[in-house]
Design a protein around this motif. Structure first.
Motif, PDB file in Angstrom:
ATOM      1  N   ALA A  62       0.867  -1.182   0.000  1.00 54.01           N
ATOM      2  CA  ALA A  62       0.000   0.000   0.000  1.00 54.01           C
ATOM      3  C   ALA A  62       0.901   1.228   0.000  1.00 54.01           C
ATOM      4  O   ALA A  62       2.066   1.147   0.420  1.00 54.01           O
ATOM      5  N   PRO A  63       0.393   2.358  -0.465  1.00 52.57           N
ATOM      6  CA  PRO A  63       1.177   3.589  -0.336  1.00 52.57           C
ATOM      7  C   PRO A  63       1.400   3.928   1.136  1.00 52.57           C
ATOM      8  O   PRO A  63       0.546   3.649   1.983  1.00 52.57           O
ATOM      9  N   VAL A  64       2.539   4.528   1.431  1.00 50.54           N
ATOM     10  CA  VAL A  64       2.852   4.963   2.790  1.00 50.54           C
ATOM     11  C   VAL A  64       3.047   6.475   2.776  1.00 50.54           C
ATOM     12  O   VAL A  64       3.785   7.010   1.946  1.00 50.54           O
ATOM     13  N   SER A  65       2.364   7.147   3.689  1.00 55.46           N
ATOM     14  CA  SER A  65       2.545   8.585   3.846  1.00 55.46           C
ATOM     15  C   SER A  65       3.140   8.859   5.220  1.00 55.46           C
ATOM     16  O   SER A  65       3.115   8.006   6.103  1.00 55.46           O
ATOM     17  N   ALA A  66       3.684  10.058   5.389  1.00 61.17           N
ATOM     18  CA  ALA A  66       4.249  10.438   6.686  1.00 61.17           C
ATOM     19  C   ALA A  66       4.154  11.942   6.860  1.00 61.17           C
ATOM     20  O   ALA A  66       4.399  12.702   5.922  1.00 61.17           O
ATOM     21  N   THR A  67       3.804  12.347   8.069  1.00 61.54           N
ATOM     22  CA  THR A  67       3.755  13.765   8.399  1.00 61.54           C
ATOM     23  C   THR A  67       5.138  14.233   8.854  1.00 61.54           C
ATOM     24  O   THR A  67       5.934  13.439   9.366  1.00 61.54           O
ATOM     25  N   VAL A  68       5.413  15.527   8.680  1.00 61.95           N
ATOM     26  CA  VAL A  68       6.722  16.067   9.062  1.00 61.95           C
ATOM     27  C   VAL A  68       6.694  16.806  10.391  1.00 61.95           C
ATOM     28  O   VAL A  68       7.708  17.344  10.819  1.00 61.95           O
ATOM     29  N   GLY A  69       5.531  16.833  11.054  1.00 64.27           N
ATOM     30  CA  GLY A  69       5.452  17.470  12.362  1.00 64.27           C
ATOM     31  C   GLY A  69       4.703  18.789  12.335  1.00 64.27           C
ATOM     32  O   GLY A  69       4.400  19.336  11.275  1.00 64.27           O
ATOM     33  N   ASP A  70       4.400  19.292  13.511  1.00 69.30           N
ATOM     34  CA  ASP A  70       3.736  20.584  13.658  1.00 69.30           C
ATOM     35  C   ASP A  70       4.804  21.676  13.607  1.00 69.30           C
ATOM     36  O   ASP A  70       5.355  22.083  14.634  1.00 69.30           O
ATOM     37  N   LEU A  71       5.092  22.136  12.415  1.00 70.63           N
ATOM     38  CA  LEU A  71       6.223  23.040  12.188  1.00 70.63           C
ATOM     39  C   LEU A  71       5.761  24.470  11.934  1.00 70.63           C
ATOM     40  O   LEU A  71       4.645  24.700  11.452  1.00 70.63           O
ATOM     41  N   PRO A  72       6.623  25.457  12.211  1.00 75.22           N
ATOM     42  CA  PRO A  72       6.315  26.836  11.824  1.00 75.22           C
ATOM     43  C   PRO A  72       6.348  26.963  10.308  1.00 75.22           C
ATOM     44  O   PRO A  72       7.041  26.207   9.618  1.00 75.22           O
ATOM     45  N   THR A  73       5.592  27.916   9.796  1.00 76.23           N
ATOM     46  CA  THR A  73       5.517  28.107   8.344  1.00 76.23           C
ATOM     47  C   THR A  73       6.739  28.884   7.871  1.00 76.23           C
ATOM     48  O   THR A  73       6.663  30.035   7.465  1.00 76.23           O
ATOM     49  N   GLU A  74       7.887  28.232   7.949  1.00 76.50           N
ATOM     50  CA  GLU A  74       9.159  28.832   7.580  1.00 76.50           C
ATOM     51  C   GLU A  74       9.764  27.969   6.475  1.00 76.50           C
ATOM     52  O   GLU A  74       9.953  26.760   6.667  1.00 76.50           O
ATOM     53  N   PRO A  75      10.031  28.539   5.307  1.00 74.94           N
ATOM     54  CA  PRO A  75      10.444  27.736   4.153  1.00 74.94           C
ATOM     55  C   PRO A  75      11.584  26.766   4.429  1.00 74.94           C
ATOM     56  O   PRO A  75      11.510  25.593   4.071  1.00 74.94           O
ATOM     57  N   ALA A  84      14.118  15.218   4.492  1.00 72.57           N
ATOM     58  CA  ALA A  84      14.505  14.100   5.345  1.00 72.57           C
ATOM     59  C   ALA A  84      13.442  13.007   5.341  1.00 72.57           C
ATOM     60  O   ALA A  84      13.758  11.813   5.275  1.00 72.57           O
ATOM     61  N   MET A  85      12.178  13.407   5.383  1.00 73.02           N
ATOM     62  CA  MET A  85      11.106  12.408   5.390  1.00 73.02           C
ATOM     63  C   MET A  85      11.003  11.704   4.040  1.00 73.02           C
ATOM     64  O   MET A  85      10.778  10.492   3.976  1.00 73.02           O
ATOM     65  N   ALA A  86      11.170  12.436   2.956  1.00 70.47           N
ATOM     66  CA  ALA A  86      11.110  11.819   1.624  1.00 70.47           C
ATOM     67  C   ALA A  86      12.188  10.761   1.472  1.00 70.47           C
ATOM     68  O   ALA A  86      11.983   9.735   0.806  1.00 70.47           O
ATOM     69  N   GLU A  87      13.336  10.970   2.110  1.00 67.48           N
ATOM     70  CA  GLU A  87      14.451  10.028   1.996  1.00 67.48           C
ATOM     71  C   GLU A  87      14.212   8.710   2.722  1.00 67.48           C
ATOM     72  O   GLU A  87      14.974   7.757   2.546  1.00 67.48           O
ATOM     73  N   THR A  88      13.152   8.622   3.513  1.00 65.77           N
ATOM     74  CA  THR A  88      12.819   7.355   4.180  1.00 65.77           C
ATOM     75  C   THR A  88      12.195   6.359   3.216  1.00 65.77           C
ATOM     76  O   THR A  88      12.065   5.175   3.553  1.00 65.77           O
ATOM     77  N   GLY A  89      11.762   6.839   2.046  1.00 69.90           N
ATOM     78  CA  GLY A  89      11.132   5.950   1.074  1.00 69.90           C
ATOM     79  C   GLY A  89       9.622   5.988   1.065  1.00 69.90           C
ATOM     80  O   GLY A  89       8.983   5.191   0.365  1.00 69.90           O
ATOM     81  N   VAL A  90       9.014   6.917   1.823  1.00 67.17           N
ATOM     82  CA  VAL A  90       7.552   7.018   1.809  1.00 67.17           C
ATOM     83  C   VAL A  90       7.073   7.488   0.437  1.00 67.17           C
ATOM     84  O   VAL A  90       7.808   8.121  -0.320  1.00 67.17           O
ATOM     85  N   ASP A  91       5.828   7.179   0.131  1.00 70.57           N
ATOM     86  CA  ASP A  91       5.240   7.589  -1.143  1.00 70.57           C
ATOM     87  C   ASP A  91       4.674   9.001  -1.082  1.00 70.57           C
ATOM     88  O   ASP A  91       4.566   9.673  -2.115  1.00 70.57           O
ATOM     89  N   ILE A  92       4.276   9.432   0.100  1.00 70.28           N
ATOM     90  CA  ILE A  92       3.623  10.724   0.276  1.00 70.28           C
ATOM     91  C   ILE A  92       4.233  11.427   1.479  1.00 70.28           C
ATOM     92  O   ILE A  92       4.376  10.823   2.550  1.00 70.28           O
ATOM     93  N   VAL A  93       4.601  12.697   1.322  1.00 67.21           N
ATOM     94  CA  VAL A  93       5.071  13.524   2.431  1.00 67.21           C
ATOM     95  C   VAL A  93       4.004  14.572   2.729  1.00 67.21           C
ATOM     96  O   VAL A  93       3.641  15.370   1.856  1.00 67.21           O
ATOM     97  N   LYS A  94       3.508  14.574   3.947  1.00 67.92           N
ATOM     98  CA  LYS A  94       2.426  15.478   4.356  1.00 67.92           C
ATOM     99  C   LYS A  94       2.982  16.648   5.163  1.00 67.92           C
ATOM    100  O   LYS A  94       3.716  16.439   6.129  1.00 67.92           O
ATOM    101  N   ILE A  95       2.610  17.853   4.758  1.00 74.31           N
ATOM    102  CA  ILE A  95       3.112  19.066   5.392  1.00 74.31           C
ATOM    103  C   ILE A  95       1.925  19.895   5.862  1.00 74.31           C
ATOM    104  O   ILE A  95       1.051  20.252   5.065  1.00 74.31           O
ATOM    105  N   GLY A  96       1.893  20.194   7.151  1.00 69.42           N
ATOM    106  CA  GLY A  96       0.769  20.931   7.715  1.00 69.42           C
ATOM    107  C   GLY A  96       0.982  22.433   7.723  1.00 69.42           C
ATOM    108  O   GLY A  96       2.086  22.922   7.991  1.00 69.42           O
ATOM    109  N   PHE A  97      -0.087  23.149   7.418  1.00 69.29           N
ATOM    110  CA  PHE A  97      -0.090  24.612   7.478  1.00 69.29           C
ATOM    111  C   PHE A  97      -1.188  25.019   8.455  1.00 69.29           C
ATOM    112  O   PHE A  97      -2.371  24.763   8.220  1.00 69.29           O
TER     113      PHE A  97
END
Length: 244
Positions: A62-75, A84-97
């Protein structure tokens, strides 16, 4: 692996905290395994090694997604975490705003640094989400966008936003070529109404666990959500396409 989500027939995303929970979710019928640490926030990030272990256990089933954490909106902060999360091999990287700052600069920067990644933005339904941001997400190459809730004490997504606003979100996402996901303390009883809105993904954590979102996933609860989604899909099949 996620191209098939653009169907308006929601996939079942199950958020897990470790490889054993991922296996339970897969066996119960989850379509997407989502790596998340509920003890660390609305979109708490798991350690990278834990995410790698989950990816190995899922092994392409199945596809695997992962969140990157509750981060400040700083580029830069968001880009470093996403790379860093993409390098784990996940299919989807989720970024919260989370709505504190204009996210457009961060969206453009992350998209430019990860052009080949499947990026998904998560907007917070209880933080006055600005749906005009979806145009910027599409321009930056994001694959999809989800609605979630930042404050879990606010109740489920359906108590924060009404059907009209949720319909607007799904339609705006689709108009911009993004797949649309809905999450946020969803319960089994929310499923029929949300399926009628034709999102591409429904995300669950608390409904799958004993003792709420910080508890452990239970196989019976995963299977119950799977059945509820399937039954709601069948109930929404147009009569001319129903199967005898």
């Amino acid at each position: 692996m996620i191209e098939g989500l653009r169907r308006g027939k929601p996939a079942f995303l199950a958020s897990v905290t470790n490889a054993d929970e991922a296996e339970i979710a897969l066996q119960g019928g989850a379509d997407i395994i989502d790596c998340k640490d509920p003890a660390s926030g609305a979109l708490g990030a798991l350690p990278l090694d834990t995410v790698r272990e989950i990816v190995r256990r899922v092994d392409g089933r199945a596809p695997v997604s992962a969140t990157v954490g509750d981060l400040p909106t700083e580029p830069r902060v968001m880009t470093v975490a996403a790379v860093a999360m993409a390098e784990t091999g996940v299919d989807i990287v989720k970024i919260g705003f989370f709505g504190e700052d204009d996210p457009r600069a961060a969206i453009a920067t992350v998209g430019a640094q990860l052009p080949s990644a499947k990026l998904v933005a998560v907007l917070m339904a209880d933080r006055a989400p600005d749906f005009s941001v979806l145009l910027a997400l599409a321009a930056a190459g994001f694959a999809g966008v989800m609605l979630d809730t930042a404050g879990k004490e606010s109740g489920s997504l359906t108590t924060v936003l009404g059907p009209g606003r949720l319909t607007e979100f799904v339609r705006t996402a689709r108009d911009n070529g993004l797949f649309a996901g809905l999450a946020g303390s969803l319960k089994e009883g929310d499923i029929p109404g949300l399926v009628r809105l034709q999102p591409d993904m429904l995300g669950f954590r608390g409904a799958l666990c004993s003792g709420g979102r910080k508890g452990a996933i239970e196989a019976a609860r995963v299977s119950a959500v799977r059945r509820a989604i399937d039954n709601a899909k069948l109930a929404n099949v147009p009569p001319e396409t129903s199967v005898a």
